[in-house]
Scaffold this active site. Structure first.
Site, PDB file in Angstrom:
ATOM      1  N   LYS A 192       0.803  -1.226   0.000  1.00 37.48           N
ATOM      2  CA  LYS A 192       0.000   0.000   0.000  1.00 37.48           C
ATOM      3  C   LYS A 192       0.838   1.280   0.000  1.00 37.48           C
ATOM      4  O   LYS A 192       0.505   2.243  -0.716  1.00 37.48           O
ATOM      5  CB  LYS A 192      -0.956   0.003   1.195  1.00 37.48           C
ATOM      6  CG  LYS A 192      -2.072   1.039   1.083  1.00 37.48           C
ATOM      7  CD  LYS A 192      -3.006   0.749  -0.089  1.00 37.48           C
ATOM      8  CE  LYS A 192      -3.880  -0.454   0.191  1.00 37.48           C
ATOM      9  NZ  LYS A 192      -4.848  -0.692  -0.897  1.00 37.48           N
ATOM     10  N   GLN A 195       1.773   1.921  -3.520  1.00 42.15           N
ATOM     11  CA  GLN A 195       0.620   2.334  -4.312  1.00 42.15           C
ATOM     12  C   GLN A 195       0.299   3.815  -4.083  1.00 42.15           C
ATOM     13  O   GLN A 195       0.039   4.563  -5.034  1.00 42.15           O
ATOM     14  CB  GLN A 195      -0.599   1.480  -3.958  1.00 42.15           C
ATOM     15  CG  GLN A 195      -0.479   0.013  -4.358  1.00 42.15           C
ATOM     16  CD  GLN A 195      -1.699  -0.790  -3.930  1.00 42.15           C
ATOM     17  OE1 GLN A 195      -2.827  -0.395  -4.204  1.00 42.15           O
ATOM     18  NE2 GLN A 195      -1.472  -1.895  -3.232  1.00 42.15           N
ATOM     19  N   CYS A 384      43.907  17.493   5.237  1.00 40.65           N
ATOM     20  CA  CYS A 384      43.468  18.889   5.349  1.00 40.65           C
ATOM     21  C   CYS A 384      43.707  19.400   6.770  1.00 40.65           C
ATOM     22  O   CYS A 384      44.846  19.606   7.158  1.00 40.65           O
ATOM     23  CB  CYS A 384      42.016  19.028   4.912  1.00 40.65           C
ATOM     24  SG  CYS A 384      41.560  20.728   4.502  1.00 40.65           S
ATOM     25  N   HIS A 510      42.449  16.684  -0.450  1.00 40.12           N
ATOM     26  CA  HIS A 510      41.529  15.605  -0.077  1.00 40.12           C
ATOM     27  C   HIS A 510      41.672  14.426  -1.052  1.00 40.12           C
ATOM     28  O   HIS A 510      40.925  14.340  -2.037  1.00 40.12           O
ATOM     29  CB  HIS A 510      40.083  16.101  -0.109  1.00 40.12           C
ATOM     30  CG  HIS A 510      39.731  17.055   0.977  1.00 40.12           C
ATOM     31  ND1 HIS A 510      39.067  16.667   2.121  1.00 40.12           N
ATOM     32  CD2 HIS A 510      39.970  18.387   1.105  1.00 40.12           C
ATOM     33  CE1 HIS A 510      38.892  17.730   2.905  1.00 40.12           C
ATOM     34  NE2 HIS A 510      39.429  18.777   2.317  1.00 40.12           N
ATOM     35  N   GLU A 512      40.697  11.455  -0.711  1.00 38.19           N
ATOM     36  CA  GLU A 512      39.528  10.563  -0.672  1.00 38.19           C
ATOM     37  C   GLU A 512      38.540  10.851  -1.802  1.00 38.19           C
ATOM     38  O   GLU A 512      37.824   9.945  -2.252  1.00 38.19           O
ATOM     39  CB  GLU A 512      38.825  10.654   0.686  1.00 38.19           C
ATOM     40  CG  GLU A 512      38.093  11.942   0.986  1.00 38.19           C
ATOM     41  CD  GLU A 512      38.944  13.030   1.615  1.00 38.19           C
ATOM     42  OE1 GLU A 512      38.386  13.954   2.231  1.00 38.19           O
ATOM     43  OE2 GLU A 512      40.187  12.966   1.481  1.00 38.19           O
TER      44      GLU A 512
END
Length: 544
Positions: A192, A195, A384, A510, A512
């Site tokens: 539901k 829906q 950093c 950075h 990453e």
């Protein structure tokens, strides 16, 4: 291909269902079939970008190669596709309104009353199509933030409705991601909510072409049939997205469900190839079958929310797989580190990463963590602010400059070993004014950082305002803190490392942000390798 195809990913029922991962996984499958694919994110908040948001509010701020401060989902896009994103890949309501208001002030609307429809929606449509108009992509996937029914998302939904009508059904489709919850009391899955979510979407004039259903349990054929009938989609277009052990499993799960196949069919694109996921699955195999385990201490002040350091955590996974080790991350709040607790907290660590951040809260704990790593020969990586804390710790405890600090923390410090750049001292607006995006760096031949990269010239992404103060460079280097990475244009120090330490590196940038499944970042690879060696040496010493 003559015409760019557009895929729109919407969400319903609940936030945090994983629209970004589904979008990235579909993009990966299409890319693996040979289609040139990119993804963009439409964010409904009024901030111009997430650069001024606290990480607790919205997770990490991801920075692109061109210096855009963006939503963290762009990190997923790059990690999955190994393709750089840009400013065009992230659009916010704040940026949309800013652009429209600037046009109105310039008189571009010829005296018209400026309204949400058509002016805001036209601006959104233009931003959606920027990536598709440059000829570089066959398919553009657009993820719409928030959930259908949200007031702030309505202009985006209306813009998509118009665009789908303009492009035609064969050139655009809607993927709607919803939740199919399991009620333990009833012992069954409930359709539901999905829906109702699809009904809400239809009230805005959009029909879902594909349903992706997040679930904790397998969807039966009966449930798929029910969802298909009541949500007005083909049964083959009801896609199960079950909980996965890792986000990197999702492309294979979507392949098994046929998400790419039904997408190509609805876009009238050839389905005559098989996705080449060999490299992806090699990574998964190494990730799931490590030969050893290590523990890294992640020292930060936003550790309660894992999304605050999302790119770092993913970079550990990439580098761990490359080294065939499992990286267990122990998050340690820097506010709770002091001389009385540090021995206990750090005793079982094989390496320490001091994370980025802003402001003075928790910095003394970071400095204590740096000191411990330096004095105990524990592999260290500072990113950093983490690199800046390493410089401060060394200045205080080795150079004996007891008041050494950053002017970010103490504007009146006698020894500002970290300081504002001259051009930053006149800045009054905080948004988008830091040193951002990719900058060149020249590495010292034979240094640890140069050996990690295997080359002397690199380009890495930045997001900071304060810098290493070159006035202290000679004094620091004479005492053993070497400057092994320099920006050739500004002369600013980008990398420091200790001369007499197994592996102690701090980077102003950075790394990453640029680590992906296909290309794990060399700094993280080297750091994890050093931590693994430390772990082995510790184990051998205990056996002796």
């Amino acid at each position: 291909m003559a015409e760019t195809k557009y895929i729109f990913v919407t969400g319903g029922v609940s936030s945090s269902l994983g629209k970004g991962i589904i979008a990235a996984s579909l993009a990966k499958l299409l890319q693996a079939r040979g289609f040139r694919t990119t993804i963009q994110k439409l964010d409904p908040y009024i901030n111009v970008d997430p650069g001024t948001l606290n990480p607790y509010e919205h997770g990490e701020c991801y920075v692109t190669e061109d210096g855009a401060e963006t939503d963290l989902d762009l990190g997923h896009y790059e990690r999955f596709l190994n393709v750089n994103t840009s400013q065009a890949n992230n659009v916010t309501t704040g940026r949309i309104y800013q652009s429209v208001i600037e046009k109105e002030r310039r008189g571009e609307f010829l005296g018209k009353t400026v309204q949400v429809v058509p002016h805001i929606t036209n601006e959104i449509k233009d931003r959606i199509q920027i990536l598709g108009q440059n000829g570089e992509y066959d398919i553009v996937i657009t993820e719409i933030g928030g959930t259908v029914g949200d007031i702030e998302s309505l202009p985006y939904i209306e813009a998509v409705r118009q665009l789908k009508w303009e492009l035609g059904d064969e050139n655009a489709l809607i993927i709607h991601l919803t939740l199919v919850p399991y009620l333990a009391a009833a012992g069954e899955l409930k359709t539901k909510p999905t829906q109702h979510s699809v009904k809400t979407l239809m009230e805005s004039g959009l029909k879902a072409d594909i349903l992706v259903c997040r679930t904790e349990h397998e969807l039966s054929d009966d449930i798929r049939r029910k969802l298909a009938i009541f949500c007005n989609v083909r049964q083959e277009a009801v896609i199960q997205s079950i909980d996965a052990a890792t986000i990197y499993d999702v492309p294979n799960l979507m392949l098994k469900e046929g998400l790419d196949t039904v997408t190509l069919k609805k876009l009238h694109l050839p389905d005559d190839t098989t996705p080449n996921l060999d490299r992806w699955n090699q990574f998964l195999d190494r990730h799931k079958n490590p030969k050893a385990e290590i523990t890294i201490g992640l020292i930060g002040k936003y550790v309660e929310l894992q999304d605050s350091y999302k790119s770092i955590l993913e970079a550990f996974i990439h580098a761990g797989a490359e080294n065939e080790v499992k990286v267990n991350v122990e998050s340690i709040h820097s506010e709770f580190i002091n001389e009385n607790t540090i021995d206990h907290k750090f005793a079982n660590l094989d390496g320490v990463l001091v994370a980025p951040g802003f402001g003075e809260r928790g910095v003394e704990g970071k400095i204590d963590a740096v000191k411990y790593a330096r004095e105990h020969n524990l592999p260290f990586l500072g990113i950093c602010l983490g690199m800046q804390m390493a410089v401060i710790e060394f200045a205080r405890n080795v150079l004996k400059l007891k008041t050494a600090n950053s002017t970010e923390m103490d504007t009146k410090t006698k020894h500002p070993v970290i300081d504002l750049m001259e051009e930053q001292k006149e800045v009054t607006h905080k948004g988008g004014t830091m040193r951002l995006g990719a900058w060149d760096c020249k590495l010292t031949e034979g240094s640890k950082i140069q050996k990690a990269y295997g080359k002397t010239e690199i380009k890495e992404r930045h997001r900071h305002r304060y810098e290493y103060n070159n006035k202290y460079k000679d004094e620091l280097e004479k005492s053993g803190m070497l400057s092994t990475g320099i920006n050739p244009e500004t002369g600013l120090v980008e990398v420091i490392e200790l001369k007499d330490h197994p592996w102690f590196v701090g980077v102003q940038y950075h790394p990453e942000y640029k680590s992906t499944v296909a290309t794990p970042h060399p700094v993280f690879i080297a750091f994890i390798k050093a931590a693994y060696d430390f772990s082995k040496n510790k184990e051998n010493a205990s056996l002796a």
